[in-house]
Design a protein around this motif. Structure first.
Motif, PDB file in Angstrom:
ATOM      1  N   ARG A   1     -12.260  -6.527  -3.987  1.00  0.00           N
ATOM      2  CA  ARG A   1     -11.054  -7.217  -4.435  1.00  0.00           C
ATOM      3  C   ARG A   1      -9.844  -6.922  -3.548  1.00  0.00           C
ATOM      4  N   LYS A   2      -9.023  -7.986  -3.404  1.00  0.00           N
ATOM      5  CA  LYS A   2      -7.858  -7.928  -2.532  1.00  0.00           C
ATOM      6  C   LYS A   2      -6.641  -8.485  -3.266  1.00  0.00           C
ATOM      7  N   ASP A   3      -5.474  -8.058  -2.813  1.00  0.00           N
ATOM      8  CA  ASP A   3      -4.240  -8.682  -3.291  1.00  0.00           C
ATOM      9  C   ASP A   3      -4.052 -10.044  -2.639  1.00  0.00           C
ATOM     10  N   ILE A   4      -4.232 -10.099  -1.325  1.00  0.00           N
ATOM     11  CA  ILE A   4      -3.928 -11.302  -0.540  1.00  0.00           C
ATOM     12  C   ILE A   4      -5.062 -11.556   0.442  1.00  0.00           C
ATOM     13  N   THR A   5      -5.500 -12.816   0.546  1.00  0.00           N
ATOM     14  CA  THR A   5      -6.568 -13.182   1.475  1.00  0.00           C
ATOM     15  C   THR A   5      -6.191 -14.449   2.242  1.00  0.00           C
ATOM     16  N   PHE A   6      -6.504 -14.444   3.517  1.00  0.00           N
ATOM     17  CA  PHE A   6      -6.457 -15.684   4.304  1.00  0.00           C
ATOM     18  C   PHE A   6      -7.729 -15.779   5.128  1.00  0.00           C
ATOM     19  N   ILE A   7      -8.390 -16.933   5.073  1.00  0.00           N
ATOM     20  CA  ILE A   7      -9.607 -17.174   5.839  1.00  0.00           C
ATOM     21  C   ILE A   7      -9.370 -18.405   6.706  1.00  0.00           C
ATOM     22  N   GLY A   8      -9.502 -18.235   8.012  1.00  0.00           N
ATOM     23  CA  GLY A   8      -9.298 -19.360   8.916  1.00  0.00           C
ATOM     24  C   GLY A   8      -8.940 -18.887  10.314  1.00  0.00           C
ATOM     25  N   SER A   9      -8.907 -19.814  11.225  1.00  0.00           N
ATOM     26  CA  SER A   9      -8.635 -19.504  12.627  1.00  0.00           C
ATOM     27  C   SER A   9      -7.140 -19.332  12.872  1.00  0.00           C
ATOM     28  N   ALA A  10      -6.820 -18.545  13.886  1.00  0.00           N
ATOM     29  CA  ALA A  10      -5.419 -18.240  14.202  1.00  0.00           C
ATOM     30  C   ALA A  10      -4.834 -19.299  15.124  1.00  0.00           C
ATOM     31  N   TYR A  11      -4.656 -20.512  14.602  1.00  0.00           N
ATOM     32  CA  TYR A  11      -3.892 -21.508  15.345  1.00  0.00           C
ATOM     33  C   TYR A  11      -2.454 -21.010  15.479  1.00  0.00           C
ATOM     34  N   TYR A  12      -1.743 -21.526  16.467  1.00  0.00           N
ATOM     35  CA  TYR A  12      -0.452 -20.928  16.793  1.00  0.00           C
ATOM     36  C   TYR A  12       0.586 -21.097  15.687  1.00  0.00           C
ATOM     37  N   ASN A  13       0.531 -22.182  14.930  1.00  0.00           N
ATOM     38  CA  ASN A  13       1.481 -22.312  13.820  1.00  0.00           C
ATOM     39  C   ASN A  13       1.219 -21.238  12.769  1.00  0.00           C
ATOM     40  N   ARG A  14      -0.042 -20.855  12.579  1.00  0.00           N
ATOM     41  CA  ARG A  14      -0.371 -19.784  11.638  1.00  0.00           C
ATOM     42  C   ARG A  14       0.057 -18.421  12.189  1.00  0.00           C
ATOM     43  N   VAL A  15      -0.120 -18.238  13.484  1.00  0.00           N
ATOM     44  CA  VAL A  15       0.290 -16.978  14.107  1.00  0.00           C
ATOM     45  C   VAL A  15       1.784 -16.732  13.890  1.00  0.00           C
ATOM     46  N   ARG A  16       2.577 -17.787  13.999  1.00  0.00           N
ATOM     47  CA  ARG A  16       4.022 -17.637  13.810  1.00  0.00           C
ATOM     48  C   ARG A  16       4.343 -17.132  12.411  1.00  0.00           C
TER      49      ARG A  16
ATOM     50  N   TYR B   1     -12.510 -15.715  -2.199  1.00  0.00           N
ATOM     51  CA  TYR B   1     -11.495 -16.397  -2.996  1.00  0.00           C
ATOM     52  C   TYR B   1     -11.447 -15.807  -4.407  1.00  0.00           C
ATOM     53  N   ASN B   2     -12.616 -15.641  -5.014  1.00  0.00           N
ATOM     54  CA  ASN B   2     -12.678 -15.112  -6.376  1.00  0.00           C
ATOM     55  C   ASN B   2     -12.159 -13.689  -6.473  1.00  0.00           C
ATOM     56  N   ALA B   3     -12.292 -12.936  -5.397  1.00  0.00           N
ATOM     57  CA  ALA B   3     -11.910 -11.525  -5.420  1.00  0.00           C
ATOM     58  C   ALA B   3     -10.431 -11.308  -5.114  1.00  0.00           C
ATOM     59  N   SER B   4      -9.668 -12.372  -4.912  1.00  0.00           N
ATOM     60  CA  SER B   4      -8.291 -12.247  -4.436  1.00  0.00           C
ATOM     61  C   SER B   4      -7.296 -12.666  -5.506  1.00  0.00           C
ATOM     62  N   LYS B   5      -6.233 -11.892  -5.612  1.00  0.00           N
ATOM     63  CA  LYS B   5      -5.148 -12.282  -6.505  1.00  0.00           C
ATOM     64  C   LYS B   5      -4.442 -13.521  -5.975  1.00  0.00           C
ATOM     65  N   ILE B   6      -4.232 -13.570  -4.659  1.00  0.00           N
ATOM     66  CA  ILE B   6      -3.600 -14.720  -4.025  1.00  0.00           C
ATOM     67  C   ILE B   6      -4.380 -15.087  -2.767  1.00  0.00           C
ATOM     68  N   VAL B   7      -4.699 -16.371  -2.625  1.00  0.00           N
ATOM     69  CA  VAL B   7      -5.296 -16.887  -1.394  1.00  0.00           C
ATOM     70  C   VAL B   7      -4.245 -17.734  -0.692  1.00  0.00           C
ATOM     71  N   ILE B   8      -3.939 -17.383   0.543  1.00  0.00           N
ATOM     72  CA  ILE B   8      -3.008 -18.187   1.341  1.00  0.00           C
ATOM     73  C   ILE B   8      -3.781 -19.346   1.965  1.00  0.00           C
ATOM     74  N   ASN B   9      -3.235 -20.539   1.822  1.00  0.00           N
ATOM     75  CA  ASN B   9      -3.785 -21.721   2.487  1.00  0.00           C
ATOM     76  C   ASN B   9      -2.721 -22.244   3.442  1.00  0.00           C
ATOM     77  N   MET B  10      -3.081 -22.370   4.700  1.00  0.00           N
ATOM     78  CA  MET B  10      -2.136 -22.861   5.702  1.00  0.00           C
ATOM     79  C   MET B  10      -2.854 -23.848   6.617  1.00  0.00           C
ATOM     80  N   HIS B  11      -2.369 -25.076   6.657  1.00  0.00           N
ATOM     81  CA  HIS B  11      -2.996 -26.113   7.464  1.00  0.00           C
ATOM     82  C   HIS B  11      -2.760 -25.865   8.952  1.00  0.00           C
ATOM     83  N   ARG B  12      -3.653 -26.369   9.758  1.00  0.00           N
ATOM     84  CA  ARG B  12      -3.423 -26.349  11.193  1.00  0.00           C
ATOM     85  C   ARG B  12      -2.419 -27.439  11.543  1.00  0.00           C
TER      86      ARG B  12
END
Length: 376
Positions: free
Chosen positions: A193-208, A257-268
């Motif tokens: 279990r996690k407080d915060i999770t993000f799954i996805g590639s590090a596109y530059y808008n996400r890196v910022r 996703y189930n193990a996370s209090k918050i899942v961050i979703n950020m589009h490319r």
């Protein structure tokens, strides 16, 4: 006088008692959440009508991460049409179609499918349709593909006019969704279990964004998983929270996703100069598949704002949103401290997903467009 041993008769320590109470509370909360999800699942269950048609479904055949999409579409079509034939894009599709004469051929993605097969099928009087899966990020390629089909479906609202402008007579907005068989509420091990999770590639808008939020994320129980995250300016600060170059299948992703209090979703970004082939400059308005997949797990998500997002989920009711790095951190902090509010939003998003945003629902819409007056 002999001493009386106290072994076996002493009271549990305060630590043991606290552990018992914590375990009971956690077990109750987990069971209560899953019970609520099961109630929603039962109340939203429907029986879809079966269309009396023979569909030929052409999978992408591209392997992971497209194989789960192939599977989700194929499984849903199996329950919606009276006869289904499934082939891969590398098969002699035009020959197969000529032999079995399906009522419709549905091609998924199509970026690596030889359009000569589509042309041959149309010349033989066999209707064809394509569902574009990566719009608007590869429009340089897609504009050369979609004119070869009778009907075009795109998951990006802003691509509809582009395809109509190049002569496609029948173009329809059909966004992606979630497979409840692949993404669903489950209980997870405490150690995951996690407080915060993000799954996805590090596109530059996400890196910022993650550069700006690095200090906050480093102080929380955070998981970041995907490729290119060593691009971060503050990678050293977050590296023990990053699974670098890690690819997850739907089962593993759903567990996270189930193990996370918050899942961050950020589009490319639609205009990423390094990873896109979108010289037409089509902006992206529609939600990505993760939006629906996170919600299908009854997980709480913080999603960046997109123009069409509110059509699918009510902001602050069924989904939470942010529009800047500062707002992302502020809302992460707020919702970590407001558990009940977080849970209620996630459950409402789960309800909406099962009612409207599954592959069965999307494919019913597709079939209704393809056969507006019935099957024949």
């Amino acid at each position: 006088m002999a001493q009386i041993s106290s072994i076996g008769t002493h009271r549990p320590s305060e630590e043991m008692e606290q552990g018992r109470q914590d375990g009971f509370r956690t077990g109750f909360e987990d069971g209560y959440r899953l019970g609520q999800c099961e109630s929603i699942k039962q109340r939203t269950a429907t029986t879809a009508p079966v269309w009396p048609v023979h569909a030929l479904f052409v999978e992408t055949g591209k392997g992971f991460p497209y194989s789960p999409l192939d599977q989700a579409v194929g499984q849903s079509l199996q329950s919606l049409v009276s006869k289904l034939t499934i082939v891969k894009g590398t098969d002699p599709v035009a020959e197969i179609a000529a032999a079995i004469r399906p009522d419709i051929v549905i091609v998924l993605d199509g970026l690596q499918f030889d359009v000569s097969h589509a042309d041959a099928m149309r010349q033989a009087g066999i209707r064809t349709a394509i569902w574009m899966t990566d719009d608007p990020y590869y429009t340089e390629m897609s504009v050369g593909i979609v004119p070869h089909y009778d009907v075009v479906f795109t998951l990006e609202k802003n691509c509809v006019e582009l395809y109509r402008s190049i002569g496609c007579p029948s173009v329809h907005y059909l966004p992606f969704c979630a497979s409840p068989e692949q993404f669903q509420p489950v209980n997870t091990e405490r150690g995951r279990r996690k407080d915060i999770t993000f799954i996805g590639s590090a596109y530059y808008n996400r890196v910022r964004y993650f550069n700006a939020a690095a200090s906050y994320l480093s102080a929380r129980n955070t998981l970041i998983s995907g490729i290119w995250w060593d691009r971060l300016d503050r990678f050293d600060l977050l590296k023990d929270r990053i699974k670098l170059d890690n690819w997850m299948d739907p089962q593993e992703t759903g567990l996270c996703y189930n193990a996370s209090k918050i899942v961050i979703n950020m589009h490319r970004a639609h205009n990423d100069p390094e990873h896109n082939r979108n010289s037409f400059g089509v902006t992206a308005a529609s939600p990505n598949p993760r939006t629906f997949e996170i919600a299908a797990c009854a997980a709480f998500q913080l999603c960046d704002v997109r123009d069409d997002l509110a059509f699918f989920y009510k902001p602050d009711v069924e989904i939470a949103t942010y529009s800047s790095p500062q707002e992302l951190v502020e809302k992460l902090d707020y919702y970590l401290r407001h558990e009940e509010e977080r849970r209620e939003i996630a459950l409402r998003g789960y309800w909406r997903t099962l009612r409207e945003h599954t592959y069965a629902s999307r494919l019913q819409t597709m079939l209704s467009i393809l056969f507006p007056f019935g099957a024949f």
